[in-house]
Design a protein around this motif. Structure first.
Motif, PDB file in Angstrom:
ATOM      1  N   THR A   1      -7.384  -1.240   9.907  1.00 27.51           N
ATOM      2  CA  THR A   1      -7.478  -2.702  10.038  1.00 27.51           C
ATOM      3  C   THR A   1      -7.646  -3.080  11.500  1.00 27.51           C
ATOM      4  O   THR A   1      -6.951  -2.547  12.367  1.00 27.51           O
TER       5      THR A   1
ATOM      6  N   HIS B   1      -1.691  -4.967   6.453  1.00 26.88           N
ATOM      7  CA  HIS B   1      -2.180  -3.595   6.619  1.00 26.88           C
ATOM      8  C   HIS B   1      -1.243  -2.589   5.932  1.00 26.88           C
ATOM      9  O   HIS B   1      -1.705  -1.676   5.233  1.00 26.88           O
ATOM     10  N   ARG B   2       0.059  -2.765   6.119  1.00 32.88           N
ATOM     11  CA  ARG B   2       1.036  -1.800   5.590  1.00 32.88           C
ATOM     12  C   ARG B   2       1.015  -1.752   4.073  1.00 32.88           C
ATOM     13  O   ARG B   2       1.265  -0.707   3.471  1.00 32.88           O
ATOM     14  N   ARG B   3       0.707  -2.884   3.435  1.00 30.29           N
ATOM     15  CA  ARG B   3       0.682  -2.938   1.975  1.00 30.29           C
ATOM     16  C   ARG B   3      -0.710  -2.664   1.389  1.00 30.29           C
ATOM     17  O   ARG B   3      -0.882  -2.727   0.169  1.00 30.29           O
ATOM     18  N   SER B   4      -1.696  -2.400   2.239  1.00 32.93           N
ATOM     19  CA  SER B   4      -3.060  -2.210   1.759  1.00 32.93           C
ATOM     20  C   SER B   4      -3.343  -0.736   1.471  1.00 32.93           C
ATOM     21  O   SER B   4      -2.529   0.141   1.737  1.00 32.93           O
TER      22      SER B   4
ATOM     23  N   ALA C   1      -3.261   1.725   4.617  1.00 36.41           N
ATOM     24  CA  ALA C   1      -1.993   1.873   5.350  1.00 36.41           C
ATOM     25  C   ALA C   1      -1.942   3.147   6.175  1.00 36.41           C
ATOM     26  O   ALA C   1      -1.293   3.187   7.226  1.00 36.41           O
ATOM     27  N   ARG C   2      -2.628   4.200   5.737  1.00 42.03           N
ATOM     28  CA  ARG C   2      -2.608   5.456   6.500  1.00 42.03           C
ATOM     29  C   ARG C   2      -3.581   5.435   7.675  1.00 42.03           C
ATOM     30  O   ARG C   2      -3.527   6.310   8.541  1.00 42.03           O
TER      31      ARG C   2
ATOM     32  N   GLY D   1       9.129  -6.796   4.552  1.00 41.29           N
ATOM     33  CA  GLY D   1       8.755  -5.950   5.683  1.00 41.29           C
ATOM     34  C   GLY D   1       9.605  -6.300   6.881  1.00 41.29           C
ATOM     35  O   GLY D   1      10.833  -6.297   6.811  1.00 41.29           O
ATOM     36  N   ASP D   2       8.969  -6.613   7.998  1.00 41.70           N
ATOM     37  CA  ASP D   2       9.691  -7.032   9.202  1.00 41.70           C
ATOM     38  C   ASP D   2       9.876  -8.543   9.253  1.00 41.70           C
ATOM     39  O   ASP D   2      10.347  -9.079  10.263  1.00 41.70           O
TER      40      ASP D   2
ATOM     41  N   ASN E   1       0.245  -7.130  10.312  1.00 39.41           N
ATOM     42  CA  ASN E   1       0.723  -5.751  10.155  1.00 39.41           C
ATOM     43  C   ASN E   1       1.210  -5.508   8.737  1.00 39.41           C
ATOM     44  O   ASN E   1       1.011  -4.423   8.175  1.00 39.41           O
ATOM     45  N   GLU E   2       1.863  -6.514   8.141  1.00 33.82           N
ATOM     46  CA  GLU E   2       2.363  -6.355   6.773  1.00 33.82           C
ATOM     47  C   GLU E   2       1.211  -6.274   5.777  1.00 33.82           C
ATOM     48  O   GLU E   2       1.279  -5.529   4.795  1.00 33.82           O
TER      49      GLU E   2
ATOM     50  N   PHE F   1      -3.934   0.603  12.803  1.00 36.00           N
ATOM     51  CA  PHE F   1      -3.844  -0.857  12.901  1.00 36.00           C
ATOM     52  C   PHE F   1      -4.088  -1.183  14.369  1.00 36.00           C
ATOM     53  O   PHE F   1      -3.241  -0.951  15.224  1.00 36.00           O
TER      54      PHE F   1
END
Length: 606
Positions: free
Chosen positions: A393, A340-343, A346-347, A296-297, A337-338, A350
């Motif tokens: 999240t 959340h993004r992979r859960s 994600a839509r 991710g970041d 954040n990562e 956050f």
């Protein structure tokens, strides 16, 4: 007889300094050691300008990015008159005429024609370089130009690679490439030029006293050879090698002078192209490396970070609560954040809440919302962060800063997945996932009574511990290079790199502010760096002590001396007891003491 001319350096007090006689048809001026007139000063380019004799006139011309100012006005090309003042960067010169010119030179019209051709080829080559940094194209263009002005049958560019000259370009007069079996050149001549760094001209190779018995001269039946080193700022890049097969068209010393002028300028351009290609290759490798190591970041390759990444992969798709622990600036929010993004959420939103930045009397309203009129200033019913995070999240940053009275309500909201607005009596369900972070040791806070134990275990279903930057080894440099590339692109600074000193300082500095501190220093350094290089000074790390790297034997000796001194102090300077404790002869202790005295140290005792 015409008069010769000179350029006289003007000192800061307006007095005359060094005088440079203009005795050549073309005199190069700049900071490079290979220039005919070398000037050291701020703003002086490696090859800044040149003065050529055009008939009876002396003409100054700017070269490349060099800025030439004559009598206060900028000039790309201008005929000079006696007493003209010339500014090249911070250097000022006066053009003077009056010294009798040396006789016996070639007639001006013939020389002029050769120089015009040379200059035209150099201009064409410079224009090509502005458009293209492809090494093969540049070298072939270089050969086409020098073959054209010397009327050589063939030419080669050799670059020194791993200590050996390698043919990198081969061309003939028809501007066609030569196959490998057509590489007819003399190894002995090339070796002599590279070893001496001086040009060699062999007008008649088959009858030359030094080279006539050379195997390559005999085998290839070489008639005339001209070889010039490619030197840029004292660095030997390789050589230009030219050959003629016709005894009628043998090389002359005029051919050699023309080739030297061309090679001097071409070497600087070729060096710049090689540096650009190396930088592009390094950046491409760095980009590939970052792609491989990016999560991710987040970027990391040390074991502790890879373990964090593996945990995130496993827990992201679940709804269990996560507690992220780490020092300030280690990237806790990025990890949250990562997750959340992979859960599966994600839509959804956050939502970030900094528990340490909200006044205590507003925390409950900030978390759960409030009804209109619930308190002074509550002019409308408002949702809190829990409602805002519905379907997504909620990230509770610095959760260890939360006051005890609110911890009770937070615990109930997490357990029941419902909240009640301030001033309301009805609760409402919320579908959220909780991710919390802290830079405190919550177990210690629980023991001290500053954090509820039941809330701690509710938040700490899974713990992710982020290591500080100083414990991540080579990740420090990896992250630094990523951030440098990022901010150089954002600020449109072109290609920027760290100096060797800066990289050592980055490795040695403990980074108490972690990645956040590194990011801030690099953002500033990109702005203040010069010449595409970020130094330790640009990072405000110039005062970091850069230890000298010792050979292993010296390092062992230094450690042993320090250890002996330490044990001596423990034994109050008693050498006999120290020798016994260390299992060595007492003479060994005396030897280290003598070395210590030589360094201004010493022990008393016995």
């Amino acid at each position: 007889m015409s008069a010769a001319a000179a350029l006289v350096e003007i000192l800061p007090d307006d007095k005359a300094g060094i005088s440079h006689a203009l005795t050549k048809m073309v005199s190069s001026i700049g900071a490079d050691p290979d220039c005919d007139i070398r000037l050291a000063g701020k703003g002086v380019e490696p090859v800044h300008a040149q003065i050529r004799i055009d008939g009876g006139s002396f003409v100054i011309e700017a070269v490349g990015d060099g800025r030439v100012v004559v009598n206060g006005r900028r000039a790309e090309r201008r005929s000079l008159a006696s007493e003209d003042l010339i500014d090249l960067g911070s250097k000022r010169l006066r053009f003077a005429i009056g010294v009798p010119e040396v006789t016996g030179r070639r007639p001006p019209d013939v020389k002029k024609s050769a120089m015009v051709t040379t200059l035209r080829s150099l201009v064409e080559f410079s224009e090509l370089l502005m458009r293209n940094y492809d090494i093969e194209t540049i070298m072939e263009s270089m050969l086409d130009g020098v073959i054209g002005i010397t009327q050589a049958d063939r030419g080669f560019v050799l670059l020194v690679e791993k200590g050996e000259p390698q043919v990198r370009a081969a061309r003939n007069m028809e501007r066609s490439r030569l196959d490998r079996h057509q590489h007819a050149l003399s190894d002995s001549i090339v070796r002599k030029v590279l070893a001496s760094r001086e040009p060699v001209i062999v007008s008649d190779a088959l009858h030359d006293r030094e080279f006539s018995q050379s195997e390559s001269v005999v085998d290839f039946k070489l008639c005339s050879v001209l070889c010039v080193p490619l030197l840029a700022r004292g660095n030997l890049l390789g050589a230009i090698y030219l050959g003629n097969d016709n005894v009628v068209n043998l090389f002359t010393h005029e051919s050699l002078e023309v080739a030297k002028i061309f090679a001097g300028q071409a070497a600087l351009m070729l060096r710049n192209a090689l540096l650009v290609n190396d930088l592009q290759f390094s950046n491409a490798n760095l980009t590939q490396q970052l792609v491989r190591l990016q999560f991710g970041d987040l970027i990391g390759s040390c074991d502790s970070m890879l373990q964090v990444f593996r945990k995130v992969d496993k827990i992201a798709s679940t709804d269990i609560s996560v507690l992220i622990q780490g020092e300030t600036g280690t990237g806790k929010e990025l990890i949250a954040n990562e997750i959340h993004r992979r859960s599966n959420r994600a839509r959804g939103p956050f939502i970030v809440v900094n528990c340490g930045a909200i006044p205590e009397n507003l925390l409950e309203s900030e978390f759960f919302g409030h009804m209109r009129g619930a308190f002074t200033g509550a002019v409308a019913t408002t949702n809190g962060k829990f409602q805002a995070a519905a379907g997504g999240t909620l990230f509770l940053d610095e959760v260890g800063e939360m006051p005890l009275n609110l911890q009770v309500k937070l615990l109930r909201a997490i357990e029941e997945r419902s909240v009640t607005r301030v001033g309301d009596t009805k609760s409402e369900k919320v579908d959220i996932r909780i991710v919390a972070a802290t830079n405190r040791n919550l177990q210690s806070e629980v023991k001290a009574g500053r954090f509820r134990e039941d809330l701690y275990y509710r938040l700490n279903v899974v713990t992710l511990g982020l290591p500080p930057l100083r414990e991540r080894g080579d990740d420090t440099v990896l992250v630094a290079r990523y951030l440098l590339q990022k901010y150089a692109n954002e600020m449109q600074q072109g290609s920027v790199q760290f100096s060797a000193e800066a990289l050592r300082a980055i490795r040695l500095y403990p980074w108490p502010g972690n990645i956040r501190e590194l990011e801030n220093r690099i953002r500033k350094a990109v702005v203040f760096s010069e010449g595409g290089v970020v130094t330790a000074g640009d990072l405000d790390l110039a005062d970091i002590h850069l230890d000298t790297i010792l050979e292993l034997a010296d390092a062992k000796e230094e450690f042993a001396r320090g250890y002996v001194s330490r044990v001596l102090r423990l034994n109050a300077g008693n050498r006999t007891k120290t020798a016994k404790d260390l299992g060595v002869d007492v003479r060994t202790i005396f030897r280290y003491l003598e070395k210590g005295r030589g360094d201004g140290e010493g022990e008393q005792g016995d």
